[in-house]
Design a protein around this motif. Sequence first.
Motif, mmCIF file in Angstrom:
data_model
loop_
_atom_site.group_PDB
_atom_site.id
_atom_site.type_symbol
_atom_site.label_atom_id
_atom_site.label_comp_id
_atom_site.label_asym_id
_atom_site.label_seq_id
_atom_site.Cartn_x
_atom_site.Cartn_y
_atom_site.Cartn_z
ATOM 1 N N ALA A 22 0.830 -1.211 0.000
ATOM 2 C CA ALA A 22 0.000 0.000 0.000
ATOM 3 C C ALA A 22 0.862 1.258 0.000
ATOM 4 C CB ALA A 22 -0.929 -0.006 1.209
ATOM 5 N N ASP A 23 2.076 1.179 0.558
ATOM 6 C CA ASP A 23 2.909 2.384 0.589
ATOM 7 C C ASP A 23 3.515 2.702 -0.777
ATOM 8 O OD1 ASP A 23 4.551 0.179 0.664
ATOM 9 O OD2 ASP A 23 5.981 1.032 2.087
ATOM 10 N N LEU A 24 3.281 1.830 -1.773
ATOM 11 C CA LEU A 24 3.704 2.121 -3.141
ATOM 12 C C LEU A 24 2.533 2.643 -3.979
ATOM 13 C CD1 LEU A 24 5.864 -1.082 -3.834
ATOM 14 C CD2 LEU A 24 6.678 1.202 -3.187
ATOM 15 N N GLY A 25 1.379 2.796 -3.325
ATOM 16 C CA GLY A 25 0.190 3.230 -4.061
ATOM 17 C C GLY A 25 -0.575 2.071 -4.679
#
Lengths: 334, 222
Positions: A22-25
Motif C-alpha cells: 500500500a505504501d507504493l500506491g
Amino acid sequence: MLEVIEPGLFSTIQDEGRPGAADLGVPRGGACDPLALAVMRELVDCREPSTVALEMTLVGPELVARETCLVGLTGADLGCQLLPEGRAVPPGTTFVVHPGTTLRFGEARDGARGYLSLAGGISCERVLGSASTCLVGGFGGFGGRRLATGDVLRPVRPRLMERDGSLWPGRISGVVGGDAPRVVRVVPGPHAEALAADAGALLGSTDWQVSPSSDRMGLRLDGPPIPMVDGGELLSLGMVWGAIQMPPGGQPIVLLADHQTVGGYPVIAVAITVDRPILGQLRAGDRVRFRAVTLDEARRLRLVAGAVLRDAARAFRASAEAHRADKREEPRPT
Amino acid sequence: MSIEPFGDEALLITLGQALDPRINRRVHALAARVRRDAAGGRGPWGTPVAGHASLLVPYDPARASPAQATERLARLLDTAWEEGLEEPRPGRLIELSVRYGGDAGPDLLAVADRTGLTRAQVVEVHASVEYDVFLLGFTPGFAYLGILLRHPLVLSRREEPRTRVPAGSVAIAGEQTAVYPGATPGGWHLIGRTDAVMWDAQRDPPALLAPGDHVRFVPLAP
C-alpha cells in the motif's frame, strides 16, 4: 486444466491480496469475499503461499476441462452445471472433472461473487507477493486484466485428492438470503465529528440502496443526503477496506478490496473486518443498513468468526480422512 | 498529534492539517520507526501508509487489542520524540525530461489563461522548483510532489475529471504536481508529458520515486 470458452461478465484472478504494498500506491486487492476465499483454501487443501482463485461476478464463465483436475467452488451460487451430463454443482464442495467436461455457470441467484479454484492452485503472474489482478496497474493474475476467452486455468502443481464431494459444514460466503436489508456493523470513523448533529442517526436508520455504479473499488450507496458540518476535502490520508467515505453531495461510498490507498474525503464510519464478506456480496439494488458496535465487540466477533472457521475446517478434514480410510478398506478391483 | 482507531485493524496518527514538507518528513520518520518495530515480528504492525500529514498503521487484531496497539504505538512515538526524529534517508535528486504543451500538455494554455501567465512562464515556474516526494498513493507509483506554495500555479482540480489520462502525463492541482504512471482517470491539469517509466511491476523497486526523493522537471526543447 480448464480452458476459458466464455469469460463471464467480469472474472478476475484474486488471492489474499497485497496489503504490504500500500505504501507504493498499490491497492491491496484480493477476493472481495474473504470468507469464501478462506473456505476455498481448506476445500482444495491449498498448500501454495496464497489461495489463488477465479472471482466471478454476477454472471459466470463457461470453461472446458482439457485435463483431469479437482475443482473447488465457494462464494455465491452462480448455478454451475457440468455438461453434457447436466449435473448441477453447488458452491461449498469439490468435484473432479475429466477432459471434455464443460463447466457452464449462469447468473448469481443471490449475492454477487462466486469463486473457483483447483487442487494445486492456478498458475499465473505473481507480483509483490500476490497473484491478485491489479486492474489499475495492469499486473498480476492474467496480465493484470480480466479473464478472456482462450485463457487457461492450469494448476501450479497438479494434484488429485480423494474428496467425497461432501459439503463444507459451515458458511461459504457473505451472501445473506431473504429480502430484509443486509446489516453491516460499523465503528465510528476518524472524521465522525464532521457529521452534523442528527446525521449519525440518519446514517444508522436509513436503508441504503447499492448503486449500479459500484465496483471492486467501492460500493456507492443511494439514500437521503447526509448533512455534514465540514464536508471539505482533506489532505490525502491512508484508507482501509470498509471505510465509509462521504464525498460532497452526501452519498456514501464504502471502500472494497481494490480501494485507492489514500483518499481525501471524510471517513464517517468503518465497516468491521468480519463483515467484509457481506460487503463483497452486495449487488446493485440490495438494501443495506449500518449498525454501530464498539471496537471491543468488533474484535470479539472477529475472534469468534476465526474459531468457527477453524472448527468447520477440522470437521471437513475429519470427514475427508474418514472417506479416505473407507476407500482403503474397499477390495481392490482385479 | 493524535492516535485514533481507523476501523478494527488500523490506527491513524495525525500530525497536522497542513501541506507542510516538515510535517511530511516527520510522517516518514515515524513510518520508518513503525517498520523497525514490526521487523522480526516484534510489533503487531502491517505496512504503514503515509498521508501528507498522517500515518495509517495497520495491526493484527489477533496479536493486539485496540487498546494494546494504541498503547504500544503511543510509546513508540514518545520514544521517537525523546530521541529526536532522525531525518529519513537522504533522498536522490531525480530529473524528469518533459515536453510541455501541445498534445503532451493539453491544459497548458488553459492554465496560462487562468493564471495570467504566458505558456513559457508557466513552464518556467513549474520547472524552477525542486519538489519533495510527499507520498505514493492513488495508483501504483503515483507520487504526490510539492510544493508549489507561493507560486502562481495554484489551481483547483478540473471540474470534469478525464476518464483516461495518458501515461507519463505531468499534471498540477492545488499546491502539488505529479506524473500519472499509467493510463487512468485523472482530475489534474495536464501541462506536459515525460517518457520516464514511473512504475514497472517487474522492476525492483517498481516505483521510480520514493518518499524523501527530490524531483526536478527539465523542459525539452519544443
